[in-house]
Design a protein around this motif. Structure first.
Motif, short mmCIF file in Angstrom:
data_model
loop_
_atom_site.label_atom_id
_atom_site.label_comp_id
_atom_site.label_asym_id
_atom_site.label_seq_id
_atom_site.Cartn_x
_atom_site.Cartn_y
_atom_site.Cartn_z
N ILE A 103 -59.90 -31.58 5.84
CA ILE A 103 -60.85 -31.27 4.76
C ILE A 103 -60.20 -30.33 3.75
O ILE A 103 -60.40 -30.44 2.55
N ASP A 104 -59.39 -29.41 4.27
CA ASP A 104 -58.75 -28.42 3.41
C ASP A 104 -57.42 -28.87 2.86
O ASP A 104 -56.77 -28.14 2.12
N TYR B 159 -68.54 -33.13 7.95
CA TYR B 159 -67.72 -32.06 7.35
C TYR B 159 -67.39 -32.39 5.90
O TYR B 159 -67.35 -31.51 5.04
N ALA C 15 -69.17 -33.93 3.82
CA ALA C 15 -70.35 -33.68 2.98
C ALA C 15 -70.63 -32.19 2.85
O ALA C 15 -71.09 -31.73 1.81
N LEU C 16 -70.35 -31.44 3.92
CA LEU C 16 -70.72 -30.02 3.93
C LEU C 16 -69.68 -29.12 3.31
O LEU C 16 -70.01 -28.20 2.57
N PHE C 17 -68.44 -29.35 3.67
CA PHE C 17 -67.39 -28.39 3.35
C PHE C 17 -66.41 -28.90 2.31
O PHE C 17 -66.53 -30.02 1.85
N GLY C 18 -65.47 -28.06 1.99
CA GLY C 18 -64.42 -28.48 1.08
C GLY C 18 -64.67 -27.99 -0.32
O GLY C 18 -64.86 -28.75 -1.24
N ARG C 19 -64.65 -26.72 -0.51
CA ARG C 19 -64.77 -26.07 -1.81
C ARG C 19 -66.09 -26.34 -2.51
O ARG C 19 -66.30 -27.37 -3.12
N ALA C 20 -66.95 -25.39 -2.39
CA ALA C 20 -68.22 -25.46 -3.11
C ALA C 20 -67.92 -25.58 -4.61
O ALA C 20 -66.86 -25.19 -5.07
N ASP C 21 -68.86 -26.19 -5.31
CA ASP C 21 -68.67 -26.29 -6.76
C ASP C 21 -68.63 -24.89 -7.34
O ASP C 21 -69.63 -24.17 -7.33
N LEU C 22 -67.46 -24.49 -7.80
CA LEU C 22 -67.31 -23.12 -8.29
C LEU C 22 -67.93 -22.97 -9.67
O LEU C 22 -67.74 -23.81 -10.54
N ALA C 23 -68.66 -21.87 -9.85
CA ALA C 23 -69.31 -21.62 -11.14
C ALA C 23 -68.29 -21.06 -12.11
O ALA C 23 -67.34 -20.37 -11.72
N GLU C 24 -68.47 -21.35 -13.36
CA GLU C 24 -67.61 -20.76 -14.38
C GLU C 24 -68.05 -19.32 -14.60
O GLU C 24 -69.24 -19.03 -14.70
#
Lengths: 253, 199
Positions: free
Chosen positions: A15-16, A44, A46-55
């Protein structure tokens, strides 16, 4: 034959993107045969792997650069002093305070102006408006500024009247956390550490403070290690802008 | 930017080139802000903390010995600053999800009776946040670090003082614990092996 626990770790690494080609092939073979691990992989993914990062807000960069440009020379990079974001506002507030003290003396009856100023200088979180809380003495309006100053110097202010740690923190725009309140515990620069002490900081010989926290002396090597580990010290009492040779660690368990 | 270029940049800044610091802010602000946002769940607080972090970093740059990458050092400052802020304002993430909080509770659809329905990505992420908050400090810290920044396993290891192998295994255990929490809460269905064990 390796068990699924081994492959669970590989799924997490996949995932990473932190998996070797060999491990990836091995995992793919296993996923073809194991329903459970295949479902785990789907979950995994669906759950993990870098949340959508906010600007970050657009004002972050210009605010930071404006603040560092405004830092006094002694606090420029290499100064090692903790700098509250609202120092700029404190400077403006200090100007207002001076104006209030000398232009409207009737608002400061019975106040020792020099004690007020000293308290204000040593605690950046004091809201200068606290000095307006007193009532004007009779006849104060007719007196000259010099006379008012002389009289106020002669009158002592009870320490209870001015408690920097109880004063309203200065509510500047984007003001940050209030002053720690430990500034008067020691003249040394202070690191405040919660919950867990780094292993290179020993509590041996520490002093227990009233609130149960521990005051620990830190030598130059410990100071450098703490800074390198992301701890930043506060307490502007030290005039020297270089990395302090010693500091105090306030450990709050 | 290579490590060498980074060290040169730090040297320029500590020699007085204030404007060069803007590059450090530009390249790290997203990570710093998102970590602060995740820990405080408040955009205004996250902005304040982010600004504080960079100013702290600027004034402490001479103390940064370059043993790790700047991003790792900034992560540590951010994490410590957030912790400091949370402790001082007595706002703990788990409490923000309690019934006592003024904000409305996260509404999780009951998946047990509608297994065919899938949670939207946003709902799933909200549920994951709750799961992360339920983890042990060790698991929560590493999972937040991985999920809310672009740090590699090597950088995470440097930040936490552990080797990459430990990062790998600890992350896997953290994810498993989070997934188990979501299964117990009914947010997602258990895996076939677990279903079989329950019979």
């Amino acid at each position: 034959m390796k068990n699924c626990e081994y492959y669970e770790e590989l799924i997490s690494s996949l995932i990473d993107g932190e998996i070797t080609e060999t491990e990836k092939l091995e995992l793919e073979e296993h996923l073809e045969e194991c329903t459970s691990c295949r479902e785990l992989y789907n979950t995994y993914s669906a759950l993990f792997g870098r949340a959508d990062l906010a600007e970050p807000p657009k004002e972050l960069l210009p605010n930071v650069m404006a603040a560092v440009r405004d830092l006094p020379a002694g606090r420029k990079s290499g100064g090692g002093k903790k700098t509250y974001i609202y120092i700029r506002y404190i400077a403006a507030a200090a100007a207002c305070l001076a104006l209030a003290i000398f232009a409207v003396p009737r608002l400061l009856p019975g106040a020792d102006l020099f004690n007020n100023k000293k308290a204000y200088e040593t605690n950046e979180s004091i809201d200068p408006s606290y000095v307006a809380d007193g009532a004007a003495p009779a006849g104060a309006a007719d007196r000259s500024d010099e006379a008012e100053l002389r009289d106020s110097e002669q009158e002592s202010v009870k320490e209870d009247d001015i408690k920097p740690e109880e004063a309203e923190p200065h509510e500047a725009p984007n003001a940050l956390m209030p002053h720690s309140g430990y500034g008067e515990t020691t003249d040394l620069p202070i690191f405040i550490i919660y919950d867990t002490l780094p292993d290179y900081v020993s509590a041996d010989g520490s002093e227990t403070l009233e609130d149960g926290s521990l005051l620990i002396k830190a030598d130059a090597d410990t100071v450098r290690r703490l800074v390198n580990d992301g701890y930043v010290f506060e307490n502007a009492a030290t005039p020297d802008s270089s990395m302090p040779e010693e500091a105090a660690v306030i450990f709050v368990p | 930017m290579t490590k060498r270029e980074e060290d040169e940049l730090v040297r320029r800044i500590t020699d007085g080139d204030t404007e060069a610091f803007s590059y450090i802010v530009e390249t790290n602000q997203k990570n710093v802000y998102n970590l602060a946002l995740r820990m405080t769940a408040n955009e205004d607080d996250a902005l304040d903390i982010s600004q504080e972090v960079f100013i702290k970093a600027y004034t402490s740059l001479s103390g940064f010995k370059g043993q790790s990458r700047l991003s790792v050092w900034l992560y540590r400052i951010t994490y410590n600053t957030c912790l400091d802020y949370i402790k001082k304002t007595r706002r703990i993430q788990t409490e923000s999800l309690s019934d006592d909080d003024e904000s409305p509770p996260v509404q999780l659809p009951d998946m047990r009776y509608e297994p065919e329905n899938e949670l939207s990505r946003k709902e799933l992420k909200a549920a994951l946040d709750r799961a992360i908050d339920s983890l042990s400090e060790e698991h929560r810290k590493i999972l937040i670090m991985r999920e809310y920044s672009d740090m590699s396993y090597a950088e995470i290891g440097l930040a936490l003082g552990i080797n990459e192998g430990t990062v790998k295994s600890r992350l896997a255990r953290a994810r498993k614990a989070a997934a188990d929490y979501l299964i117990r809460s009914g947010t997602i269905e258990g895996f076939p092996r677990q279903k079989d064990e329950r019979r």
